[in-house]
Design a protein around this motif. Structure first.
Motif, PDB file in Angstrom:
ATOM      1  N   ILE A 100      45.662  43.945  27.160  1.00 56.93           N
ATOM      2  CA  ILE A 100      44.908  43.596  25.963  1.00 56.93           C
ATOM      3  C   ILE A 100      43.757  42.686  26.376  1.00 56.93           C
ATOM      4  O   ILE A 100      43.975  41.559  26.823  1.00 56.93           O
ATOM      5  CB  ILE A 100      45.807  42.858  24.933  1.00 56.93           C
ATOM      6  N   ALA A 101      42.559  43.209  26.265  1.00 56.81           N
ATOM      7  CA  ALA A 101      41.377  42.404  26.592  1.00 56.81           C
ATOM      8  C   ALA A 101      40.688  42.064  25.282  1.00 56.81           C
ATOM      9  O   ALA A 101      40.139  42.933  24.613  1.00 56.81           O
ATOM     10  CB  ALA A 101      40.446  43.190  27.507  1.00 56.81           C
ATOM     11  N   GLU A 102      40.750  40.792  24.912  1.00 55.00           N
ATOM     12  CA  GLU A 102      40.165  40.383  23.632  1.00 55.00           C
ATOM     13  C   GLU A 102      38.631  40.405  23.727  1.00 55.00           C
ATOM     14  O   GLU A 102      38.075  40.626  24.808  1.00 55.00           O
ATOM     15  CB  GLU A 102      40.652  38.973  23.260  1.00 55.00           C
ATOM     16  N   ASP A 103      37.989  40.130  22.616  1.00 52.19           N
ATOM     17  CA  ASP A 103      36.528  40.230  22.519  1.00 52.19           C
ATOM     18  C   ASP A 103      35.812  39.547  23.698  1.00 52.19           C
ATOM     19  O   ASP A 103      36.114  38.405  24.051  1.00 52.19           O
ATOM     20  CB  ASP A 103      36.037  39.590  21.206  1.00 52.19           C
ATOM     21  N   ASN A 104      34.860  40.279  24.243  1.00 47.67           N
ATOM     22  CA  ASN A 104      33.991  39.766  25.308  1.00 47.67           C
ATOM     23  C   ASN A 104      34.721  39.250  26.546  1.00 47.67           C
ATOM     24  O   ASN A 104      34.179  38.439  27.302  1.00 47.67           O
ATOM     25  CB  ASN A 104      33.066  38.661  24.773  1.00 47.67           C
ATOM     26  N   SER A 105      35.907  39.718  26.761  1.00 47.19           N
ATOM     27  CA  SER A 105      36.602  39.333  27.994  1.00 47.19           C
ATOM     28  C   SER A 105      36.373  40.417  29.040  1.00 47.19           C
ATOM     29  O   SER A 105      35.802  41.465  28.750  1.00 47.19           O
ATOM     30  CB  SER A 105      38.097  39.149  27.742  1.00 47.19           C
ATOM     31  N   ARG A 106      36.843  40.127  30.226  1.00 48.34           N
ATOM     32  CA  ARG A 106      36.619  41.064  31.318  1.00 48.34           C
ATOM     33  C   ARG A 106      37.808  41.008  32.279  1.00 48.34           C
ATOM     34  O   ARG A 106      38.209  39.927  32.700  1.00 48.34           O
ATOM     35  CB  ARG A 106      35.350  40.620  32.040  1.00 48.34           C
ATOM     36  N   VAL A 107      38.359  42.174  32.612  1.00 51.73           N
ATOM     37  CA  VAL A 107      39.530  42.174  33.501  1.00 51.73           C
ATOM     38  C   VAL A 107      39.635  43.499  34.259  1.00 51.73           C
ATOM     39  O   VAL A 107      39.194  44.539  33.772  1.00 51.73           O
ATOM     40  CB  VAL A 107      40.824  41.900  32.679  1.00 51.73           C
ATOM     41  N   THR A 108      40.178  43.410  35.464  1.00 55.08           N
ATOM     42  CA  THR A 108      40.463  44.604  36.257  1.00 55.08           C
ATOM     43  C   THR A 108      41.959  44.647  36.538  1.00 55.08           C
ATOM     44  O   THR A 108      42.538  43.648  36.970  1.00 55.08           O
ATOM     45  CB  THR A 108      39.704  44.570  37.606  1.00 55.08           C
ATOM     46  N   VAL A 109      42.573  45.773  36.259  1.00 53.63           N
ATOM     47  CA  VAL A 109      44.019  45.904  36.468  1.00 53.63           C
ATOM     48  C   VAL A 109      44.283  47.131  37.340  1.00 53.63           C
ATOM     49  O   VAL A 109      43.674  48.186  37.139  1.00 53.63           O
ATOM     50  CB  VAL A 109      44.757  46.058  35.124  1.00 53.63           C
ATOM     51  N   VAL A 110      45.165  46.962  38.316  1.00 53.71           N
ATOM     52  CA  VAL A 110      45.543  48.083  39.169  1.00 53.71           C
ATOM     53  C   VAL A 110      47.037  48.335  39.033  1.00 53.71           C
ATOM     54  O   VAL A 110      47.841  47.419  39.200  1.00 53.71           O
ATOM     55  CB  VAL A 110      45.226  47.795  40.653  1.00 53.71           C
ATOM     56  N   ASP A 111      47.396  49.548  38.703  1.00 53.38           N
ATOM     57  CA  ASP A 111      48.807  49.961  38.712  1.00 53.38           C
ATOM     58  C   ASP A 111      49.040  50.746  39.990  1.00 53.38           C
ATOM     59  O   ASP A 111      48.279  51.661  40.305  1.00 53.38           O
ATOM     60  CB  ASP A 111      49.088  50.903  37.530  1.00 53.38           C
ATOM     61  N   HIS A 112      50.086  50.382  40.697  1.00 56.18           N
ATOM     62  CA  HIS A 112      50.395  51.086  41.949  1.00 56.18           C
ATOM     63  C   HIS A 112      51.837  51.587  41.856  1.00 56.18           C
ATOM     64  O   HIS A 112      52.759  50.786  41.726  1.00 56.18           O
ATOM     65  CB  HIS A 112      50.216  50.110  43.117  1.00 56.18           C
ATOM     66  N   PHE A 113      51.998  52.887  41.885  1.00 53.14           N
ATOM     67  CA  PHE A 113      53.328  53.482  41.732  1.00 53.14           C
ATOM     68  C   PHE A 113      53.839  53.942  43.088  1.00 53.14           C
ATOM     69  O   PHE A 113      53.196  54.779  43.734  1.00 53.14           O
ATOM     70  CB  PHE A 113      53.261  54.679  40.780  1.00 53.14           C
ATOM     71  N   VAL A 114      54.965  53.412  43.517  1.00 47.99           N
ATOM     72  CA  VAL A 114      55.483  53.776  44.838  1.00 47.99           C
ATOM     73  C   VAL A 114      56.983  54.033  44.825  1.00 47.99           C
ATOM     74  O   VAL A 114      57.727  53.376  44.107  1.00 47.99           O
ATOM     75  CB  VAL A 114      55.210  52.676  45.893  1.00 47.99           C
TER      76      VAL A 114
END
Lengths: 251, 441
Positions: free
Chosen positions: B197-211
């Motif tokens: 959940i990225a609220e207004d004007n926020s910034r984020v990078t998320v990596v999902d790694h399935f192993v």
């Protein structure tokens, strides 16, 4: 010293025989020019030696230091020291020159051995400077959007980096203006030496005033019909191919 | 008399290993969880039980190998035997969470500064206690429109835990947050989940790694929800590296609000049969969803990708580029639909599926589609399938590059157009390394 022996080579594409029995030995340290009008089988011979799957060798042999290379795949032949400088090099979208050459050099190393990246780039830049190639070039995709001159310089750059024993240069002068021709020739001359044999395919004498051959062969209708030294090239320039054809027909 | 009319499937075929008794055990083991959570699970299980398995006549499953999605022989989320933390992606991260069989196995928290500014990187079970409102609002809140309502219900019924990422208004997280979802043990069924959940004007990078641990047969039934508030920017990358014996079903939902931008990149590098459904909803003007995917299909594996870009508001943009490299006897299916609602004027939608055929025995199927109800829009779609030009192949070989390395080079060349869209060079490099490792394995 190494030798590349072409023995009674016959090559066909489809049902058509193009090369009809060529015998020629190139030793390292020598430059052999093969001249002849268009469509006489010069390029076909070079591609067949490099292992192009469309060119079928129906008779004869090609040997490096006495050992036949015909059972080997084209990539194995390249690692044995054969290099084909293409008349029309392919574009490889998305693959940079730097990564392409890296893969080619890596392929020549023993398993588990890794390229020293900084030494590699140092050497690459050195060769590029020599060929007056902008360093930004390394990030561009192989031959994609290259001008004719850039493609040919890129071929010479690859040759310089891969250090073959035998280079088959297919119409390297075609499509080059006089400045590009000079740069490419300077590049080839700088690689000239006791460890490299060159087979230079051209139909113009022009190139041979920049890259002076040790031997000149005239190929007509799939056969070498006349051999001589560099003066033969000058004679061809002055008199055209017809007199050789004529001489050959009368032989 | 030979029976012809529809015959109801035996219950075992409908629920496979996920019987009412197994579900009851799962609920018992999680009886301390929030009542709301358990209620949702029960409702989800009822849906799962009643919904039919996909059939040959389902348009949403056209070309899929239905026999491969049978649900027998799996055990839902056994405790990870070794519970070893799977290897993380080689990238500097802002925080990490690692799960094995749906249970937290390791984590590194966000910096004190980010924590102070309200950034939460936690488990879903933590979030249930601390942020129930957010969870209710965003956890699997979007419709399942791409054919897997049954499996999404299974996911919701059996989910053990997952990642919860909340970035408050105006906060920017520079480095990626990395979530590793591990599966351990033969026959393990896992239900990985990541909620961003990225609220207004926020910034984020998320990596999902399935192993997967080892090369055993597993079943992964995962979901991720991405929500980008007004002006927010999410970069999401998922690297699916399950074992080559695994059945993987993954559902993505992306909600893009006003002037928000979401870029997602799904790498499909593992699994025996892997289906990925991706839904992007452009809900307010100025929203932009960039949907990217790269697949390496080899052996006799099947990759099935279904996408939906829904433009619900004017001046929204979506850009989809899915590239598949096919080797050996692999198969890929791409089915994509762009939907433009009547009042979504000035929509700019693009959809492209490109297949690089590195083998004559591989098979790619493309079903691009458009459903446009507005009149002032720009929508383009297309699918291409191209073989390696034999002259290119000879060129590479003539430089001494052996066939396998040549394929690798050509695959990277083909993928570069997508990888170069990632803004972070570090992430780009980490994913390249991962792809190389998978090609060489």
């Amino acid at each position: 010293m190494s030798s590349l022996e072409i023995k009674n080579l016959h090559v066909s594409t489809g049902d058509k025989e193009i090369v009809k029995g060529v015998t020629l030995t190139i030793n390292t340290g020598e430059i052999h020019a093969v001249m002849g009008p268009n469509g006489t089988g010069k390029s076909t011979m070079a591609k067949a030696i490099a292992g192009h799957p469309d060119y079928i060798i129906t008779e004869g042999d090609v040997l490096i230091d006495g050992k036949s290379i015909l059972e080997k795949e084209s990539d194995e032949r390249a690692r044995e020291g054969i290099f084909l400088a293409f008349q029309y090099p392919s574009e490889i979208p998305g693959v940079s020159i730097a990564n392409f050459l890296r893969a080619a050099i890596q392929a020549r190393m023993a398993e588990g051995e890794e390229i020293d990246a900084s030494a590699y780039y140092k050497r690459l830049y050195q060769k590029m400077d020599l060929l007056k190639i902008d360093r930004k070039f390394t990030a561009r995709a192989v031959n994609e959007g290259f001008s004719g001159g850039e493609k040919k310089r890129s071929e010479i750059l690859q040759m310089a980096m891969l250090e073959p024993r035998f280079a088959l240069m297919d119409e390297t002068d075609s499509g080059l203006d006089i400045d590009a021709l000079r740069i490419v020739s300077d590049g080839v001359n700088s690689l000239r030496g006791p460890n490299l044999g060159i087979l230079l395919i051209t139909h113009y004498q022009r190139l041979l005033s920049y890259i002076v051959p040790d031997h000149v062969h005239v190929m007509i209708d799939g056969r070498i019909v006349k051999s001589g030294d560099k003066s033969l090239a000058l004679e061809l320039e002055a008199r055209g191919y017809d007199w050789v054809k004529h001489e050959f027909a009368n032989a | 008399m030979a029976s012809s009319g529809p015959v109801s499937a035996p219950v075992a075929d409908l629920v496979g290993a996920f019987t009412p008794a197994v579900f009851a055990r799962h609920i018992n083991a999680n009886s301390t969880a929030h009542a709301w959570w358990l209620e949702r699970k029960r409702a989800a299980y009822a849906r799962f039980e009643s919904l039919p398995m996909p059939s040959r006549t389902d348009e949403a499953w056209r070309f899929s190998t239905l026999a491969g999605v049978a649900l027998g022989g799996y055990a839902p989320s056994p405790e990870g035997a070794a519970a070893a933390t799977p290897p993380a992606l080689a990238v500097e991260s802002a925080a990490t969470l690692s799960f094995v069989n749906g249970r937290l196995s390791g984590s590194s928290p966000v910096s004190a500064d980010l924590a102070k500014r309200g950034v939460v990187v936690s488990t879903l079970s933590d979030a249930l206690a601390r942020h129930p409102g957010l969870l209710r609002e965003h956890f699997m809140a979007q419709p399942q429109k791409l054919g897997s309502a049954k499996f999404a219900a299974l996911h919701e019924a059996f989910i053990q835990d997952g990642a919860f990422i909340h970035v408050p208004r105006g906060v920017e997280v520079d480095k990626p947050i990395v979530v590793v979802h591990g599966a351990s043990g033969a026959g393990a069924a896992v239900f990985p989940h990541t909620l961003v959940i990225a609220e207004d004007n926020s910034r984020v990078t998320v990596v999902d790694h399935f192993v997967s641990e080892g090369e055993s047969r597993q079943f992964a039934c995962g979901a991720n929800d991405l929500y980008a508030g007004h002006g927010a920017r999410i970069t999401y990358a998922a690297a699916q590296c399950w074992s080559f014996e695994t059945l993987s079903l993954q559902f993505n939902s992306t909600v893009v609000r006003r002037d928000a931008r979401v870029q997602s990149l799904n790498l499909h590098l593992g699994g025996r049969q892997a289906r990925h459904e991706s839904l992007s909803q452009l809900q307010a003007p100025g929203g932009f969803s960039e949907m990217l995917a790269l697949t390496i299909a080899a052996g006799s594996r099947e990759y099935d990708q279904r996408t939906l870009q829904i433009h619900q508001a004017p001046n929204t943009k979506s850009d989809l580029l899915y590239k598949n490299a096919l080797l050996d006897k692999s198969r890929t299916i791409f089915s994509g639909l762009i939907v433009v609602d009547p009042d979504a004027q000035k929509t700019d939608a693009y959809q492209s599926n490109r297949n690089l055929m590195l083998s004559d025995d591989a098979e790619s199927n493309s079903l691009p589609g458009l459903e446009i109800q507005a009149n002032d829009v720009r929508c383009t779609h297309g699918a291409t399938s191209s073989r390696i030009d034999p002259e290119q192949e000879f060129y590479l070989k003539s430089r001494g590059i052996p066939p396998k390395a040549a394929d690798e080079l050509l695959i990277f060349g083909f993928f570069e157009e997508v990888l170069s869209r990632l803004e972070s060079e570090a992430l780009h490099d980490a994913l390249r390394t991962l792809i190389r490792t998978r090609i060489q394995s």
